[in-house]
Design a protein around this motif. Structure first.
Motif, short mmCIF file in Angstrom:
data_model
loop_
_atom_site.label_atom_id
_atom_site.label_comp_id
_atom_site.label_asym_id
_atom_site.label_seq_id
_atom_site.Cartn_x
_atom_site.Cartn_y
_atom_site.Cartn_z
N ARG A 155 0.67 -1.18 -0.02
CA ARG A 155 0.09 0.03 -0.11
C ARG A 155 0.81 1.30 -0.04
NH1 ARG A 155 -4.24 -1.73 4.90
NH2 ARG A 155 -2.00 -2.57 5.50
N THR A 156 1.83 1.35 1.07
CA THR A 156 2.70 2.65 1.12
C THR A 156 4.20 2.18 1.07
OG1 THR A 156 2.57 2.62 3.39
CG2 THR A 156 0.84 3.94 2.23
N ALA A 157 5.10 2.95 0.71
CA ALA A 157 6.45 2.83 0.75
C ALA A 157 7.03 2.12 1.94
CB ALA A 157 7.26 4.07 0.32
N ASP A 158 6.66 2.41 3.09
CA ASP A 158 7.07 1.92 4.45
C ASP A 158 7.01 0.65 4.51
OD1 ASP A 158 4.42 2.23 4.81
OD2 ASP A 158 4.55 2.87 6.85
N ALA A 182 3.26 0.31 -5.25
CA ALA A 182 2.15 0.61 -4.15
C ALA A 182 1.00 1.40 -4.56
CB ALA A 182 3.15 1.94 -3.25
N ARG A 184 -1.03 3.18 -2.76
CA ARG A 184 -1.68 4.36 -2.26
C ARG A 184 -0.54 5.39 -1.98
NH1 ARG A 184 -4.88 2.06 3.24
NH2 ARG A 184 -6.04 0.80 2.02
N GLN A 185 0.61 5.27 -3.00
CA GLN A 185 1.41 6.31 -2.91
C GLN A 185 2.40 6.12 -4.33
OE1 GLN A 185 4.09 5.59 0.53
NE2 GLN A 185 5.60 7.34 -0.24
N ALA A 186 2.82 7.11 -4.93
CA ALA A 186 3.57 7.27 -6.01
C ALA A 186 5.05 6.95 -5.75
CB ALA A 186 3.31 8.36 -6.80
N LEU A 187 5.59 6.03 -6.28
CA LEU A 187 6.96 5.85 -6.10
C LEU A 187 7.58 6.11 -7.35
CD1 LEU A 187 7.02 2.42 -4.47
CD2 LEU A 187 6.91 4.31 -3.39
N GLN A 192 1.31 4.05 -9.65
CA GLN A 192 0.44 3.70 -8.33
C GLN A 192 -0.66 2.99 -8.90
OE1 GLN A 192 -0.66 7.32 -6.56
NE2 GLN A 192 -1.93 6.30 -5.12
#
Length: 257
Positions: A155-158, A182, A184-187, A192
């Motif tokens: 979902r997110t980078a973390d 991810a 929910r987050q653009a990497l 996304q």
């Protein structure tokens, strides 16, 4: 314990990737414990209030090995299910604590499921990454296939645990492509999107620079049930299917939930 079906091992390291949510731990390894990359272990804990001197494991859960078969220790990667009876206790273990390991490894998400091919696609969501880490820490997959593509959907980078290690491995070995995605987050440099959308619209092939060709590609899927169900249908339309009646297929699937 000499005749037990399990061994008592010792936690050597615990790492929190996302505090309270994602963690990994390493434990000592019985020298007699042998496994293939992609297999899982049954980990056991005693009842919560058991006396340490008389503790026996009564609660068991399956976890894929993250470590390579040649590693001196065993490593596991997990999500914390807050109300669960097992994972919160596992996350609370500290170096020196005991963890029990069934003597027999299990599972069939292994490379011997496949006949030889040119391209190996490893598609995972969340902690489904675990089995693939073991495969990539071992040289066999990258020696057997001309290209290996690891896709990790989160979902997110973390939540991209082991990201630095995997990127460093891809930087060293041109046979490996690492695609962190991810929803929910653009990497940087990545769409996304869900993995299934990228399979359907050709985005995954564009990112990897490879075609999903059933004659040349072998695909492994590991992750949550919804992703697996949708991806299997999409890939079936492309000519991918698990093996049957002793005939190797070009698709292997394992539910990791």
């Amino acid at each position: 314990m000499a005749d037990a079906k399990y061994t008592r091992q010792t936690v050597t390291r615990v790492q929190a990737w996302v505090p309270g949510k994602l963690f990994s731990l390493r434990v000592s390894r019985d020298p007699a414990y042998v496994f293939q990359p992609g297999q899982f272990a049954r980990l056991g804990l005693p009842a919560e209030n058991a006396d340490e001197a008389e503790a026996v494991p009564t609660l068991w859960r399956a976890y894929s090995m993250v470590s390579a078969p040649s590693d001196a220790e065993l490593e596991f990667y997990s999500i914390v299910v807050p109300e669960g009876p097992f994972s919160p206790r596992l996350a609370d273990l500290r170096p020196g604590d005991a963890l029990y390991v069934d003597k027999t490894p299990f599972g069939f998400l292994t490379l011997d499921r496949f006949a030889d091919g040119e391209h190996l696609w490893l598609l995972a969501t969340g902690t489904g990454l675990s089995a693939y880490l073991s495969m990539l820490r071992d040289p066999t997959a990258r020696q057997r296939f001309a290209r290996v593509v690891l896709v990790h959907g989160v979902r997110t980078a973390d939540e991209l645990a082991y990201r630095d290690e995997l990127q460093a491995l891809a930087d060293r070995d041109p046979r490996l492509s690492y695609l962190p995605i991810a929803t929910r987050q653009a990497l940087p440099g990545m769409p996304q999107a869900r993995l299934t959308r990228l399979i359907a619209d050709g985005g995954l092939e564009q990112l990897a620079g490879l075609e999903l060709d059933p004659a040349r590609s072998r695909i492994m899927l590991c992750g949550n049930p919804a992703m697996l169900a949708d991806a299997r249908m999409l890939l079936a339309d492309r000519g991918f299917a698990p093996g049957r009646r002793g005939i190797p297929g070009n698709l292997a699937v394992e539910n990791y939930w």
